[in-house]
Design an enzyme around this catalytic site. Structure first.
Site, mmCIF file in Angstrom:
data_model
loop_
_atom_site.group_PDB
_atom_site.id
_atom_site.type_symbol
_atom_site.label_atom_id
_atom_site.label_comp_id
_atom_site.label_asym_id
_atom_site.label_seq_id
_atom_site.Cartn_x
_atom_site.Cartn_y
_atom_site.Cartn_z
ATOM 1 N N ILE A 3 0.826 -1.209 0.000
ATOM 2 C CA ILE A 3 0.000 0.000 0.000
ATOM 3 C C ILE A 3 0.861 1.261 0.000
ATOM 4 O O ILE A 3 1.671 1.476 0.899
ATOM 5 C CB ILE A 3 -0.938 0.021 1.236
ATOM 6 C CG1 ILE A 3 -1.759 -1.277 1.301
ATOM 7 C CG2 ILE A 3 -1.844 1.241 1.201
ATOM 8 C CD1 ILE A 3 -2.639 -1.535 0.095
ATOM 9 N N LYS A 4 0.643 2.073 -1.045
ATOM 10 C CA LYS A 4 1.422 3.300 -1.167
ATOM 11 C C LYS A 4 0.687 4.428 -0.428
ATOM 12 O O LYS A 4 -0.472 4.732 -0.732
ATOM 13 C CB LYS A 4 1.571 3.637 -2.652
ATOM 14 C CG LYS A 4 2.930 4.139 -3.035
ATOM 15 C CD LYS A 4 3.074 4.175 -4.536
ATOM 16 C CE LYS A 4 4.278 4.968 -4.948
ATOM 17 N NZ LYS A 4 4.307 5.163 -6.392
ATOM 18 N N VAL A 5 1.392 5.004 0.550
ATOM 19 C CA VAL A 5 0.775 5.999 1.436
ATOM 20 C C VAL A 5 1.574 7.301 1.343
ATOM 21 O O VAL A 5 2.810 7.267 1.415
ATOM 22 C CB VAL A 5 0.811 5.471 2.902
ATOM 23 C CG1 VAL A 5 0.208 6.478 3.862
ATOM 24 C CG2 VAL A 5 0.098 4.121 3.010
#
Ligand code: G3P
Length: 216
Positions: free
Chosen positions: A83-85
């Protein structure tokens, strides 16, 4: 050094994967928009069916609860989703929660060593400093990679350093010299890594000489 492709184009992903050197994929909302995909989950399912390694999928929420909610949905797509945050306060809060649930995160839009330290402390699996965009504003982007790799090694942080916003092969070579863990590159740069004019000239001459012998 792991090699990732920075694209949402399925043909490019297939071709790079066929080269046998692809360790993962990074996407972002701009790259997905460029390809015109409206069904993000379907696109990610397709990418994960091609590539076994980490596939980064970016959330669109900017508040902690929203980021966590999106992340929990996105990880259902495949085991290799990361997950790119975004590197903002709410993002760091979300990374802390997600890492406690063993959900892998790639903290993106990192432009300073202090941001990279905070991401590592929050439990990020990957940190993504953007080198090209720093070069664009007259700061040497690779200096940031040098600082982060040194700081992470002093404290023994296990967060992987992913060099992002790569524009040319020298970014890749310097990333290797600095011991960065991952380099994500557009397809064009991956192809540039292979090319050398002396290889092409040498091969042409070998084949020419061979053919001369056959026809003599
Ligand atoms: O995936 C994020 C990053 O690599 C974007 O690169 O060229 O838009 O600065 P760029």
């Amino acid at each position: 050094m792991k090699i990732f492709i920075d694209t949402a184009n399925l043909n490019e992903i297939k071709e790079a994967n066929d080269m046998g050197l692809l360790d993962g994929v990074t996407t972002n909302p701009s790259l997905v928009a460029k390809e015109g995909y409206k069904d993000f989950k379907d696109l990610l399912t397709k990418i994960c069916s091609i590539v076994k390694g980490d596939v980064s999928a970016e959330v669109l929420s900017t508040d902690c609860d929203g980021i966590v909610k999106e992340a929990r949905e996105l990880v259902k797509i495949a085991d290799n989703i990361v997950i790119k945050v975004p590197l903002i306060k709410e993002g760091l809060k979300a990374v802390k929660i997600l890492s406690s649930e063993n959900i892998k995160t790639n903290v993106t839009l990192c432009f300073s060593p202090s941001q990279a330290v905070l991401a590592a402390k929050a439990g990020a699996y990957i940190i993504s400093p953007f080198v090209g965009r720093l070069d664009d504003i007259s700061y040497n982007g690779m200096e940031l990679i040098d600082k982060i790799t040194r700081i992470y090694s002093i404290y023994g942080f296990t967060t992987q350093v992913l060099v992002a916003s790569v524009r040319h092969p020298m970014h890749f070579v310097e990333a290797c010299e600095m011991g960065a863990d991952i380099c994500t590159m557009p397809f064009k740069v991956i192809n540039q890594l292979v090319k050398h004019p002396l290889t092409d000239i040498g091969l042409e001459n070998f084949l020419k000489d061979w053919n001369k012998l056959q026809n003599s």
